[in-house]
Motif scaffolding. Structure first.
Motif, PDB file in Angstrom:
ATOM      1  N   ILE A 275       0.828  -1.201   0.000  1.00  0.00           N
ATOM      2  CA  ILE A 275       0.000   0.000   0.000  1.00  0.00           C
ATOM      3  C   ILE A 275       0.866   1.256   0.000  1.00  0.00           C
ATOM      4  O   ILE A 275       1.725   1.432   0.864  1.00  0.00           O
ATOM      5  CB  ILE A 275      -0.933  -0.001   1.225  1.00  0.00           C
ATOM      6  N   ARG A 276       0.600   2.116  -0.969  1.00  0.00           N
ATOM      7  CA  ARG A 276       1.317   3.391  -1.075  1.00  0.00           C
ATOM      8  C   ARG A 276       0.438   4.570  -0.662  1.00  0.00           C
ATOM      9  O   ARG A 276       0.952   5.624  -0.287  1.00  0.00           O
ATOM     10  CB  ARG A 276       1.807   3.595  -2.520  1.00  0.00           C
ATOM     11  N   PHE A 277      -0.871   4.373  -0.748  1.00  0.00           N
ATOM     12  CA  PHE A 277      -1.782   5.492  -0.524  1.00  0.00           C
ATOM     13  C   PHE A 277      -3.042   5.005   0.176  1.00  0.00           C
ATOM     14  O   PHE A 277      -3.587   3.952  -0.164  1.00  0.00           O
ATOM     15  CB  PHE A 277      -2.140   6.143  -1.865  1.00  0.00           C
ATOM     16  N   VAL A 278      -3.492   5.779   1.155  1.00  0.00           N
ATOM     17  CA  VAL A 278      -4.747   5.503   1.843  1.00  0.00           C
ATOM     18  C   VAL A 278      -5.738   6.605   1.474  1.00  0.00           C
ATOM     19  O   VAL A 278      -5.500   7.787   1.744  1.00  0.00           O
ATOM     20  CB  VAL A 278      -4.560   5.466   3.366  1.00  0.00           C
ATOM     21  N   HIS A 279      -6.831   6.218   0.843  1.00  0.00           N
ATOM     22  CA  HIS A 279      -7.843   7.190   0.409  1.00  0.00           C
ATOM     23  C   HIS A 279      -8.445   7.902   1.622  1.00  0.00           C
ATOM     24  O   HIS A 279      -8.658   7.304   2.678  1.00  0.00           O
ATOM     25  CB  HIS A 279      -8.938   6.464  -0.370  1.00  0.00           C
ATOM     26  N   ASN A 280      -8.734   9.186   1.460  1.00  0.00           N
ATOM     27  CA  ASN A 280      -9.222   9.997   2.582  1.00  0.00           C
ATOM     28  C   ASN A 280     -10.550   9.508   3.154  1.00  0.00           C
ATOM     29  O   ASN A 280     -10.877   9.817   4.303  1.00  0.00           O
ATOM     30  CB  ASN A 280      -9.368  11.458   2.154  1.00  0.00           C
ATOM     31  N   TYR A 281     -11.336   8.783   2.367  1.00  0.00           N
ATOM     32  CA  TYR A 281     -12.651   8.350   2.833  1.00  0.00           C
ATOM     33  C   TYR A 281     -12.693   6.870   3.218  1.00  0.00           C
ATOM     34  O   TYR A 281     -13.761   6.311   3.424  1.00  0.00           O
ATOM     35  CB  TYR A 281     -13.705   8.631   1.757  1.00  0.00           C
ATOM     36  N   THR A 282     -11.538   6.274   3.357  1.00  0.00           N
ATOM     37  CA  THR A 282     -11.489   4.837   3.640  1.00  0.00           C
ATOM     38  C   THR A 282     -12.152   4.496   4.971  1.00  0.00           C
ATOM     39  O   THR A 282     -12.837   3.482   5.099  1.00  0.00           O
ATOM     40  CB  THR A 282     -10.030   4.348   3.653  1.00  0.00           C
ATOM     41  N   PHE A 283     -11.971   5.338   5.982  1.00  0.00           N
ATOM     42  CA  PHE A 283     -12.434   4.993   7.329  1.00  0.00           C
ATOM     43  C   PHE A 283     -13.599   5.867   7.792  1.00  0.00           C
ATOM     44  O   PHE A 283     -13.838   6.006   8.991  1.00  0.00           O
ATOM     45  CB  PHE A 283     -11.273   5.112   8.322  1.00  0.00           C
ATOM     46  N   MET A 284     -14.338   6.407   6.864  1.00  0.00           N
ATOM     47  CA  MET A 284     -15.450   7.279   7.221  1.00  0.00           C
ATOM     48  C   MET A 284     -16.537   6.537   7.995  1.00  0.00           C
ATOM     49  O   MET A 284     -16.908   5.412   7.672  1.00  0.00           O
ATOM     50  CB  MET A 284     -16.062   7.889   5.960  1.00  0.00           C
ATOM     51  N   SER A 285     -17.036   7.178   9.043  1.00  0.00           N
ATOM     52  CA  SER A 285     -18.238   6.729   9.772  1.00  0.00           C
ATOM     53  C   SER A 285     -18.091   5.374  10.448  1.00  0.00           C
ATOM     54  O   SER A 285     -19.040   4.600  10.488  1.00  0.00           O
ATOM     55  CB  SER A 285     -19.453   6.693   8.817  1.00  0.00           C
ATOM     56  N   PHE A 286     -16.911   5.096  10.988  1.00  0.00           N
ATOM     57  CA  PHE A 286     -16.729   3.856  11.751  1.00  0.00           C
ATOM     58  C   PHE A 286     -16.622   4.202  13.226  1.00  0.00           C
ATOM     59  O   PHE A 286     -15.546   4.450  13.758  1.00  0.00           O
ATOM     60  CB  PHE A 286     -15.500   3.092  11.269  1.00  0.00           C
ATOM     61  N   GLN A 287     -17.735   4.183  13.897  1.00  0.00           N
ATOM     62  CA  GLN A 287     -17.793   4.649  15.269  1.00  0.00           C
ATOM     63  C   GLN A 287     -17.159   3.681  16.253  1.00  0.00           C
ATOM     64  O   GLN A 287     -16.802   4.080  17.368  1.00  0.00           O
ATOM     65  CB  GLN A 287     -19.244   4.908  15.657  1.00  0.00           C
ATOM     66  N   LYS A 288     -16.999   2.406  15.858  1.00  0.00           N
ATOM     67  CA  LYS A 288     -16.437   1.427  16.779  1.00  0.00           C
ATOM     68  C   LYS A 288     -15.054   0.920  16.378  1.00  0.00           C
ATOM     69  O   LYS A 288     -14.447   0.151  17.119  1.00  0.00           O
ATOM     70  CB  LYS A 288     -17.386   0.234  16.918  1.00  0.00           C
ATOM     71  N   LEU A 289     -14.542   1.346  15.226  1.00  0.00           N
ATOM     72  CA  LEU A 289     -13.244   0.862  14.770  1.00  0.00           C
ATOM     73  C   LEU A 289     -12.163   1.266  15.775  1.00  0.00           C
ATOM     74  O   LEU A 289     -11.906   2.450  15.996  1.00  0.00           O
ATOM     75  CB  LEU A 289     -12.917   1.423  13.394  1.00  0.00           C
ATOM     76  N   ALA A 290     -11.528   0.268  16.379  1.00  0.00           N
ATOM     77  CA  ALA A 290     -10.591   0.531  17.478  1.00  0.00           C
ATOM     78  C   ALA A 290      -9.137   0.279  17.107  1.00  0.00           C
ATOM     79  O   ALA A 290      -8.240   0.866  17.720  1.00  0.00           O
ATOM     80  CB  ALA A 290     -10.966  -0.342  18.685  1.00  0.00           C
TER      81      ALA A 290
END
Length: 499
Positions: A275-290
């Motif tokens: 992985i070279r790039f992480v898109h800005n919206y990859t982790f949108m709206s994950f309230q429990k992602l720890a």
């Protein structure tokens, strides 16, 4: 059922195979045949050239119940199928149905498991290490009691639609350690109760966007050690029970928005990809992602929105990347972070104050980052700090909660200042080996009343017999090899070792 019975072959297998007599019926299919016999794909078993239709039938019988259809053409070609598909009436020209239709599992050694053997199976079914290389559609049609199915360590290469039809109560499916390179898009459609899916150590390269659509109770997907380089957007969507996705050791080059509406999602591992790039919206709206593990990739920048939306994150591991730039505002989206590992990146040009907003941080690892100066005074909850193998020549912070401090392989020079300025330090472990120390004021270290482990080997000053006198809690110390024997005699309550 509308079958055009132009030719019906009745064959005594005693004549062909020298075994007990039984009857085999082969019926030629007409273009008007109903869809009852058709699947989504053709599964070809064997083909060869022969001018004898009898030899073609003979070969089908030798394949036991895995031969369901045969095709004998005017070109003297015999083709044997496990299943066929119907796209137009001419597709079934010269096809014959074998009326002894026992759907099967095929084994590498040539043996088969028929549907009749897959009825009334136990709740836990272990078929691991059996050399299985084909599961035909509907093979488990009568297996409605099984909740755990282990098919690991076989030779499966393709999993066809309807392979798991009938396993209506299946909760755990283990397909690990096979050679699976393709999953048909609706292969898991019939497994509505599936909670745990193990596909690690296979040869998958692509995941279809609808592959997991019907798995509303799925909690855990393990896809590590495949060859996945492409996943359709939102492949992991609307899976309300999904908690963990493991995708480490694959070939992903970009981390795009693969996830949507995962209300229970807590853990993601995409380490050891490309992985070279992480898109800005990859982790949108994950309230429990720890927890996000994204180490051992080729990421070169963390911007202000890389982790935007994952506001409950407690742990991020981006170690062993190529990060040279970290936006000053990246911490605004991860204010709850407790563990951060950015070791083995080139952080020589980042601001010394880059971490000061991470006030909930308890563990920070920045080993081998080319750091010269750092300011951590605001991290009042910090307990574990690793700064080994950097270029720090002065370190003095107000970190009263710090339990473990590792500064090994930094050019500290003369230690005449308190490493921790707080009078109530909780420090139990201190690593200052190989820090080019010419002098150390030991009273500074003796003031750490809770200090139990001290790594002090590899410096330039001489240790004398009184060096460790007055330490209240010290139990483990690293020293040069030549000093071990005498210190063991002088301080029998301390364990000495060579660093």
């Amino acid at each position: 059922m509308k079958l055009l019975k132009i030719i019906i072959f009745q064959i005594l297998t005693a004549v062909l195979l020298d075994v007990g007599a039984s009857t085999e019926w082969f019926t030629k299919l007409s273009p008007s045949v109903t869809d009852i016999f058709f699947n989504q794909n053709k599964i070809l078993i064997h083909e060869f050239s022969t001018q004898s239709k009898l030899k073609c039938i003979h070969k089908c019988i030798l394949f036991a119940s895995t031969c369901q259809f045969l095709q004998f053409t005017n070109r003297s070609k015999c083709t044997i199928y496990n299943s066929i598909q119907k796209e137009n009436p001419f597709e079934i020209e010269d096809f014959y149905l074998r009326e002894k239709k026992l759907v099967k599992i095929r084994f590498l050694n040539g043996s088969f498991m028929d549907r009749i053997q897959l009825i009334n199976l136990p709740e836990v079914l272990n078929l691991s290490r059996n050399g299985i290389n084909l599961i035909a559609p509907f093979a488990f049609a009568g297996s409605n009691k099984t909740t755990i199915l282990n098919l690991s360590c076989n030779n499966l290469t393709i999993i066809y639609s309807k392979s798991f039809y009938g396993l209506i109560y299946l909760k755990t499916l283990n397909l690990s350690f096979n050679q699976i390179s393709r999953l048909e898009s609706d292969v898991f459609k019939d497994l509505s109760l599936l909670a745990f899916l193990d596909l690690r150590y296979n040869s998958l390269k692509f995941l279809n966007g609808n592959i997991f659509d019907n798995l509303q109770l799925l909690q855990d997907i393990n896809l590590e050690f495949n060859q996945i380089d492409s996943i359709e957007r939102y492949t992991f969507k609307n899976l309300n029970k999904l908690e963990k996705i493991i995708l480490n050791n694959n070939c992903l080059k970009v981390l795009e928005p693969l996830f949507h509406n995962l209300i229970s999602f807590t853990f993601l591992d995409v380490s050891s990809n490309q992985i070279r790039f992480v898109h800005n919206y990859t982790f949108m709206s994950f309230q429990k992602l720890a927890e996000i593990l994204i180490s051992s990739n080729q990421i070169f920048e963390i911007n202000s929105e890389t982790f935007k939306g994952a506001q409950s994150l407690k742990k991020i591991d981006v170690s062993v990347n190529k990060i040279q730039k970290v936006d000053a505002n990246f911490s605004m989206n991860v204010a709850s972070l407790k563990q951060l590992d950015m070791s083995k990146n080139n952080l020589s040009f980042i601001s010394p104050d880059i971490f000061i907003q991470l006030v909930n941080l308890e563990s920070l690892r920045l080993d081998s980052c080319n750091i010269k100066v750092i300011n951590l005074n605001s991290l009042v909850k910090l307990k574990y700090l690793f700064l080994r193998n950097n270029f720090i020549n002065f370190f003095s912070q107000n970190l009263s909660s710090l339990i473990e401090l590792r500064l090994t392989y930094n050019p500290l020079g003369n230690l005449t200042y308190p490493l921790i300025t707080s009078q109530n330090s909780a420090l139990t472990t201190l690593g200052i080996s190989y820090c080019q120390l010419n002098y150390i004021d030991l009273n500074i270290l003796r003031n750490f009343a809770n200090l139990k482990i001290l790594n002090i080997a590899g410096n330039l000053f001489t240790l004398n017999n009184d060096t460790f006198y007055g330490f209240k809690s010290l139990t483990v110390v690293s020293v040069p090899k030549e000093d071990i024997t005498r210190f063991k005699i002088i301080y029998p309550n301390i364990t000495f070792f060579i660093f």
